[in-house]
Motif scaffolding. Structure first.
Motif, PDB file in Angstrom:
ATOM      1  N   PHE A 129      20.975 107.545  -2.021  1.00  0.00           N
ATOM      2  CA  PHE A 129      21.473 106.450  -1.258  1.00  0.00           C
ATOM      3  C   PHE A 129      21.355 106.160  -0.238  1.00  0.00           C
ATOM      4  N   ILE A 130      20.835 105.401   0.324  1.00  0.00           N
ATOM      5  CA  ILE A 130      20.059 104.346   0.779  1.00  0.00           C
ATOM      6  C   ILE A 130      21.217 103.456   2.194  1.00  0.00           C
ATOM      7  N   PRO A 131      21.675 103.080   3.007  1.00  0.00           N
ATOM      8  CA  PRO A 131      22.619 102.027   3.671  1.00  0.00           C
ATOM      9  C   PRO A 131      21.266 100.921   4.084  1.00  0.00           C
ATOM     10  N   THR A 132      21.968  99.660   3.849  1.00  0.00           N
ATOM     11  CA  THR A 132      21.461  98.423   3.702  1.00  0.00           C
ATOM     12  C   THR A 132      21.819  97.884   4.583  1.00  0.00           C
ATOM     13  N   LYS A 133      21.542  96.481   4.885  1.00  0.00           N
ATOM     14  CA  LYS A 133      21.808  95.562   6.733  1.00  0.00           C
ATOM     15  C   LYS A 133      23.240  95.101   6.379  1.00  0.00           C
ATOM     16  N   GLN A 134      23.498  95.256   4.601  1.00  0.00           N
ATOM     17  CA  GLN A 134      25.125  94.213   4.640  1.00  0.00           C
ATOM     18  C   GLN A 134      26.140  94.828   5.492  1.00  0.00           C
ATOM     19  N   GLN A 135      26.682  94.175   5.927  1.00  0.00           N
ATOM     20  CA  GLN A 135      27.826  95.330   6.690  1.00  0.00           C
ATOM     21  C   GLN A 135      28.860  95.366   5.196  1.00  0.00           C
ATOM     22  N   LEU A 136      29.833  96.488   5.497  1.00  0.00           N
ATOM     23  CA  LEU A 136      30.692  96.442   4.428  1.00  0.00           C
ATOM     24  C   LEU A 136      32.036  95.278   4.890  1.00  0.00           C
ATOM     25  N   SER A 137      31.444  95.281   6.075  1.00  0.00           N
ATOM     26  CA  SER A 137      33.382  93.730   6.515  1.00  0.00           C
ATOM     27  C   SER A 137      33.090  93.082   5.832  1.00  0.00           C
ATOM     28  N   HIS A 138      31.933  92.232   5.047  1.00  0.00           N
ATOM     29  CA  HIS A 138      31.364  91.083   4.908  1.00  0.00           C
ATOM     30  C   HIS A 138      31.829  90.737   3.260  1.00  0.00           C
ATOM     31  N   LEU A 139      32.012  91.978   2.919  1.00  0.00           N
ATOM     32  CA  LEU A 139      31.572  91.682   1.081  1.00  0.00           C
ATOM     33  C   LEU A 139      33.610  91.496   1.021  1.00  0.00           C
ATOM     34  N   LYS A 140      33.233  91.166  -0.773  1.00  0.00           N
ATOM     35  CA  LYS A 140      34.090  90.522  -1.042  1.00  0.00           C
ATOM     36  C   LYS A 140      35.325  91.704  -1.632  1.00  0.00           C
ATOM     37  N   GLY A 141      36.085  92.099  -1.851  1.00  0.00           N
ATOM     38  CA  GLY A 141      36.932  92.741  -2.621  1.00  0.00           C
ATOM     39  C   GLY A 141      37.131  94.259  -0.976  1.00  0.00           C
ATOM     40  N   TYR A 142      36.016  94.627  -0.134  1.00  0.00           N
ATOM     41  CA  TYR A 142      36.072  95.458   0.614  1.00  0.00           C
ATOM     42  C   TYR A 142      37.025  94.717   1.601  1.00  0.00           C
ATOM     43  N   SER A 143      36.927  93.670   2.148  1.00  0.00           N
ATOM     44  CA  SER A 143      37.626  92.570   2.938  1.00  0.00           C
ATOM     45  C   SER A 143      39.088  92.378   2.893  1.00  0.00           C
ATOM     46  N   SER A 144      39.322  92.529   2.526  1.00  0.00           N
ATOM     47  CA  SER A 144      40.388  91.600   1.644  1.00  0.00           C
ATOM     48  C   SER A 144      41.653  92.790   1.276  1.00  0.00           C
TER      49      SER A 144
END
Length: 144
Positions: A129-144
């Protein structure tokens, strides 16, 4: 590992549209995840066993979230996953267990297995598994 991160990962899993129809449950702790799901007739192929894609999803998701438990900033993607099917899976309840193997370096390695109601292994595998540049904090579900 912050407990809120693990809970947010669980929320992220449930927010995925694909999981609405499958109705799985997930539990994530540090470096380990567990997913339980009923595999019904609608997820079987003509031979009356679970389609391999359903088993792969359980394996991949369990390994993925074990790896993701160690990554608090970026969304991961599966770079590769190797599966070994052990036996066919008839309609029934199944559990996938994932475990982080290595998180040194950019690639995270995790393994997983799917077991039936009798604790018999249906399939197992390991993935990168590899990290993307997409921050978790910007994803629906993670931030709510």
């Amino acid at each position: 590992m912050p407990q809120d991160h693990l809970k947010k990962l669980e929320n992220l899993y449930y927010a995925a549209p694909i999981n609405e129809a499958l109705n799985p449950t997930i539990s994530i702790s540090e470096n380990i995840s567990s997913i339980e799901q009923f595999i019904g007739q609608s997820q079987c192929h003509a031979g009356q066993f679970a389609h391999g894609s359903v088993i792969f999803k359980l394996l991949d998701d369990a390994a993925y979230f074990a790896a993701a438990s160690s990554q608090t900033e970026f969304f991961l993607v599966t770079a590769s996953y190797e599966i070994k099917f052990k036996k066919p899976a008839p309609v029934g309840h199944y559990k996938a267990i994932g475990e982080l193997i290595d998180s040194s370096g950019r690639l995270l390695k995790a393994k997983s297995k799917v077991i039936d109601e009798n604790d018999q292994i249906i399939a197992k595998g390991k993935g990168l598994f590899i990290p993307t540049k997409q921050q978790l904090s910007h994803l629906k579900g993670y931030s709510s």
